[in-house]
Design an enzyme around this catalytic site. Structure first.
Site: not given
Length: 191
Positions: A85, A87, A102, A104, A174
């Site tokens: 989570l 940056l 990543n 999403h 996913e």
């Protein structure tokens, strides 16, 4: 041997699917799992597979090069964010250009950005009255969810679907696609 580092902040179901996918692979492996939370269940999942772990705090991640040095010492080829989570800082991106990806839980560029993760995304998708949603696998840059898209998969949102059903459908995609996309990317990376 191509080496993967997984960054995760929570439960780690994607991390486990990735670990399982590469368990019998003779050319690729998950070499380490890193987390910013010492209580995250992903660390237990890694331990169950005898994969080394590393926990870091905000100061180490953003103010030092310690994480980069650790990854370089392990000859990491690809960094995979799996429910991570924070940056990613610019120095880490520069050290591993086009080697951080990543996943999403929506079809970017919709429903991305700071604070858009997990059920917050699914709730926004539902409230917007979307007919479909999906997953996006993308490269990481200095902004949340703005890196180049590598792969997208979609599912249909049925009229009776709630946040939990949307989350379930997304997670199935996913688990199905993330390990394969990682494997294909690793095949393209030359040592």
């Amino acid at each position: 041997m191509k080496r993967i580092a997984i960054f995760a902040s929570g439960s780690g179901s994607n991390a486990q699917k990735i670990i399982e996918h590469f368990q019998k692979n003779k050319e690729m492996e998950v070499s380490i799992v890193l987390s910013n939370r010492p209580d995250s269940y992903v660390l237990q999942r890694a331990d169950n597979f005898e994969i080394p772990t590393h926990v870091f705090d905000r100061d180490e991640f953003y103010q030092t090069d310690d994480t980069i040095k650790l990854l370089q010492s392990l000859n990491i080829d690809l960094i995979v964010l799996a429910g991570f989570l924070w940056l990613v800082p610019g120095n880490l991106i520069k050290a591993f250009p086009n080697k951080i990806i990543n996943i999403h839980p929506a079809l970017l560029p919709k429903f991305g950005g700071k604070g858009m993760y997990g059920n917050r995304v699914h709730k926004a998708v539902l409230e917007a009255g979307e007919q479909e949603s999906g997953i996006t696998i993308h490269y990481v840059n200095e902004h949340f969810d703005e890196g180049e898209i590598i792969h997208q998969s979609k599912y249909k949102i049925e009229p009776n679907d709630d946040v939990d059903m949307i989350a379930y459908k997304g997670q199935q995609l996913e688990h199905q696609h993330y390990p394969k996309v990682i494997e294909n990317l690793l095949k393209k990376i030359s040592k």
